[in-house]
Design a protein around this motif. Structure first.
Motif, PDB file in Angstrom:
ATOM      1  N   GLY A  33       8.944   2.651  -0.574  1.00 20.08           N
ATOM      2  CA  GLY A  33       7.850   2.395   0.535  1.00 20.08           C
ATOM      3  C   GLY A  33       7.731   1.205   0.943  1.00 20.08           C
ATOM      4  O   GLY A  33       7.159   0.937   2.072  1.00 20.08           O
ATOM      5  N   THR A  57      -0.959   4.952   4.732  1.00 18.13           N
ATOM      6  CA  THR A  57       0.193   4.208   5.356  1.00 18.13           C
ATOM      7  C   THR A  57       1.432   4.739   5.447  1.00 18.13           C
ATOM      8  O   THR A  57       2.561   4.420   6.201  1.00 18.13           O
ATOM      9  CB  THR A  57       0.142   2.910   4.606  1.00 18.13           C
ATOM     10  OG1 THR A  57       0.559   3.028   3.140  1.00 18.13           O
ATOM     11  CG2 THR A  57      -0.876   2.145   4.660  1.00 18.13           C
ATOM     12  N   THR A  58       1.810   5.588   4.566  1.00 17.41           N
ATOM     13  CA  THR A  58       2.842   6.524   4.641  1.00 17.41           C
ATOM     14  C   THR A  58       3.135   7.238   5.886  1.00 17.41           C
ATOM     15  O   THR A  58       4.436   7.605   6.183  1.00 17.41           O
ATOM     16  CB  THR A  58       3.179   7.350   3.238  1.00 17.41           C
ATOM     17  OG1 THR A  58       2.973   6.709   1.953  1.00 17.41           O
ATOM     18  CG2 THR A  58       4.580   7.857   3.031  1.00 17.41           C
ATOM     19  N   SER A  91       0.756  -1.161   0.037  1.00 14.34           N
ATOM     20  CA  SER A  91       0.037  -0.041   0.081  1.00 14.34           C
ATOM     21  C   SER A  91       0.776   1.379   0.099  1.00 14.34           C
ATOM     22  O   SER A  91       0.568   2.380  -0.624  1.00 14.34           O
ATOM     23  CB  SER A  91      -0.762   0.018   1.093  1.00 14.34           C
ATOM     24  OG  SER A  91      -1.623   1.335   1.515  1.00 14.34           O
ATOM     25  N   THR A  92       1.944   1.272   0.811  1.00 17.67           N
ATOM     26  CA  THR A  92       2.600   2.348   1.060  1.00 17.67           C
ATOM     27  C   THR A  92       3.406   2.847  -0.743  1.00 17.67           C
ATOM     28  O   THR A  92       3.433   4.038  -0.904  1.00 17.67           O
ATOM     29  CB  THR A  92       3.819   2.312   2.020  1.00 17.67           C
ATOM     30  OG1 THR A  92       3.021   2.042   3.268  1.00 17.67           O
ATOM     31  CG2 THR A  92       4.785   3.651   2.047  1.00 17.67           C
ATOM     32  N   ALA A 131       2.070   2.222  -3.166  1.00 16.03           N
ATOM     33  CA  ALA A 131       1.013   2.779  -4.259  1.00 16.03           C
ATOM     34  C   ALA A 131       1.030   2.214  -5.766  1.00 16.03           C
ATOM     35  O   ALA A 131       1.474   3.125  -6.689  1.00 16.03           O
ATOM     36  CB  ALA A 131       0.781   4.098  -4.107  1.00 16.03           C
ATOM     37  N   SER A 160      -5.375   3.829  -4.862  1.00 13.91           N
ATOM     38  CA  SER A 160      -3.938   3.691  -4.466  1.00 13.91           C
ATOM     39  C   SER A 160      -3.357   4.719  -3.901  1.00 13.91           C
ATOM     40  O   SER A 160      -2.613   4.715  -2.907  1.00 13.91           O
ATOM     41  CB  SER A 160      -3.410   3.433  -6.088  1.00 13.91           C
ATOM     42  OG  SER A 160      -1.953   3.200  -5.672  1.00 13.91           O
ATOM     43  N   GLN A 182      -6.508  -0.778   4.588  1.00 17.89           N
ATOM     44  CA  GLN A 182      -5.646  -1.499   3.652  1.00 17.89           C
ATOM     45  C   GLN A 182      -6.187  -2.734   3.008  1.00 17.89           C
ATOM     46  O   GLN A 182      -5.816  -2.838   1.632  1.00 17.89           O
ATOM     47  CB  GLN A 182      -4.341  -1.492   4.225  1.00 17.89           C
ATOM     48  CG  GLN A 182      -3.591  -0.065   4.803  1.00 17.89           C
ATOM     49  CD  GLN A 182      -3.872   0.979   3.668  1.00 17.89           C
ATOM     50  OE1 GLN A 182      -3.415   0.608   2.469  1.00 17.89           O
ATOM     51  NE2 GLN A 182      -4.161   2.125   3.968  1.00 17.89           N
ATOM     52  N   SER A 225      -2.042   4.712   0.010  1.00 15.94           N
ATOM     53  CA  SER A 225      -0.677   5.126   0.543  1.00 15.94           C
ATOM     54  C   SER A 225      -0.300   6.378   1.135  1.00 15.94           C
ATOM     55  O   SER A 225       0.451   6.352   2.154  1.00 15.94           O
ATOM     56  CB  SER A 225      -0.110   5.324  -1.011  1.00 15.94           C
ATOM     57  OG  SER A 225       1.389   5.465  -0.744  1.00 15.94           O
TER      58      SER A 225
END
Length: 519
Positions: free
Chosen positions: A247, A340-341, A43-44, A46, A333, A185, A337
């Motif tokens: 990421g 989660t970022t 996820s991070t 993307a 996306s 997520q 991200s």
């Protein structure tokens, strides 16, 4: 007993304090498993957003060798991932690169490594928020059939306000802890991968039927990186490719919250990397077969559409109904991200504060949600302020800031890779495995990223790099990239006066391998 058998274990202390100064942070333990950790890593990164924003640019640089460059970019990331895995086994600390480089090279190098991670993440979060905002209004325009609604993204005030709302929502979800994060997520990453798979299948069908005149047949020569027309083109494509994998190390940032913290995060990172490279290769090959990599029509390198390939290909490849699903996937996306970022930046700031490298207030953990609450909120505020200021100052400055991101990524990844080899230097000749995974492979990864760092730094000097703007004849991307690193040095000097114990090596000490986290 051997040296390995006598190492301290998790929770061991020496004279009442953690061995080497490594400390627990008060985060919620065992709240993330292998699947959850891998999903956070994917996820991070993307993947759908990365593909729509870089497929065209990469094709424009390297032509048909785009799949080869995707593989070339994967190689240094994989080698660095081995370094992360080995360091995490003995120090599953949420500070990751910061903590590990302090242990290997000392407080100043470690502080700058942590700064590189933090500033890169702030830049990425702001960019993701901007992309999510643009796709929000684009999707709203598609659903309502109104061009005026879609055009609201061009209204600077509306754009900034929407962007700040999205940042606030992402901050709130992150603040509520890893359980809330995982639930969101699983849905968003699942949606991305399903829609991407549908796009690949339909693109291959279009290629097989010759639906587009720019389409071309598959060739194994696409996988040959040596066929790229020039070294400059290859390094430009490689820089874009490396950005597409950035990421995955978010898996490691949750190591103190992961079940089996010493091993699970490293395995999750490798799982995430495999999913990413598979997705990129499949999508790149299918898209290239369907529409080609030229700069005419639907060709991937068409300058009119290369910065947002899926917006151009959604309807022609997937049709009007499923094409909207691709818009939704890009929005999902970027939004996933964006949320989660916050994980790596908040936990790095938490660790730096815990070890007295930043003000103590950032070390506060929410008693209810067991997350670095203040660090998360401050990261959200900093992101919103950064994006607002950059947007109001100049769109060119915002673009150049994003171009400077590659410098930060190579900087802290390479330092972490070299830290692994140096930290384990006493064990490298104990076995073939130790030599390969603790020394040779991380060093190779670090050298590759250092080469990209140096070449990027050289290219950035040219005003033509990025938006084409300059400061006193020097490319603004160079000024921004180097300026942000120098800003970190200035802040470090300020902190050195406020927290001399950390910089004297009295809080988190350099040392040799031992598993040293204490509750």
């Amino acid at each position: 007993m051997t040296q390995l058998e006598t190492r301290p274990q998790v929770g061991d202390t020496v004279r009442g304090r953690p061995e080497g100064g490594v400390r627990s942070k008060g985060l919620e333990k065992n709240s993330v498993g292998l699947m959850g950790s891998a999903v956070i890593g994917i996820s991070t990164v993307a993947p759908v957003y990365c593909l729509t924003s870089t497929l065209g640019s990469t094709a424009g640089e390297v032509g048909l060798q785009m799949p080869a460059v995707f593989l070339a970019g994967f190689l240094p990331m994989l080698l660095v991932a081995f370094a992360y895995r080995e360091l995490n086994k003995v120090m599953p600390d949420s500070g990751t690169s910061f903590t590990w480089t302090v242990k290997a090279f000392g407080p100043r190098v470690g502080w700058m490594c942590g700064w590189g991670l933090v500033i890169a993440t702030i830049i990425v979060i702001s960019n993701l928020a901007g992309v999510a905002t643009s796709y929000f209004w684009l999707l709203a325009g598609e659903l309502t059939g109104s061009d005026s609604v879609a055009a609201l993204d061009g209204n600077k005030a509306v754009h900034i306000l929407t962007c700040l709302v999205l940042i606030a929502v992402a901050t709130a979800i992150s603040y509520r802890g890893m359980t809330a994060t995982k639930r969101v997520q699983y849905a968003l990453v699942g949606l991305q991968l399903v829609v991407l798979a549908v796009f690949v299948v339909m693109a291959l069908q279009k290629a097989g039927s010759g639906a587009f005149e720019t389409g071309i047949g598959f060739s194994w020569s696409w996988m040959n990186p040596f066929a790229v027309q020039s070294f400059a083109a290859f390094t430009a494509g490689l820089s874009l490719s490396i950005f597409m994998y950035w990421g995955w190390d978010a898996c490691l940032s949750t190591n103190e919250e992961t079940t089996g913290s010493a091993r699970t995060p490293g395995r999750a990172a490798l799982v995430a990397m495999v999913v990413l490279v598979g997705s990129y290769l499949a999508t790149g090959i299918a898209a290239q077969m369907a529409v080609g990599s030229g700069d005419k029509g639907l060709g991937l390198a068409n300058p009119d559409t290369s910065d947002n390939v899926f917006a151009a290909l959604a309807g022609p490849v997937m049709g009007p109904v499923l094409g909207i699903a691709l818009f939704v996937a890009v929005l999902a996306s970027a939004a996933a991200s964006l949320q989660t970022t916050f994980i790596p930046v908040a936990r790095t700031v938490l660790a730096m504060s815990t070890y007295e490298a930043l003000p103590a207030s950032f070390a506060k953990v929410s008693p209810r949600f067991k997350v670095p609450g203040r660090a998360t909120v401050v990261a959200g505020i900093a992101t919103g302020a950064f994006y607002t200021v950059m947007t109001l100052v100049s769109e060119h400055v915002l673009v150049d800031t994003i171009y400077a991101l590659g410098l930060m990524i190579c900087f802290y990844y390479a330092l972490t890779a070299f830290a692994c080899a140096w930290y384990f230097r006493g064990e490298l000749f104990r076995s073939v495995r130790d030599f390969a995974f603790k020394g040779l492979l991380p060093v190779l990864g670090g050298l590759l990223l250092s080469a990209v760092f140096g070449k990027t730094l050289y290219d950035m000097w040219d005003p033509a790099y990025g938006s084409g703007s300059a400061v006193l004849g020097v490319g603004s991307v160079f000024v921004i990239g180097v300026g942000l690193l120098l800003l970190g040095g200035v802040i470090m000097l300020i902190m050195q006066r406020r927290s001399p114990a950390f910089f004297r090596g009295e809080v988190l000490t350099k040392g040799t391998p031992s598993l040293v986290i204490a509750d």
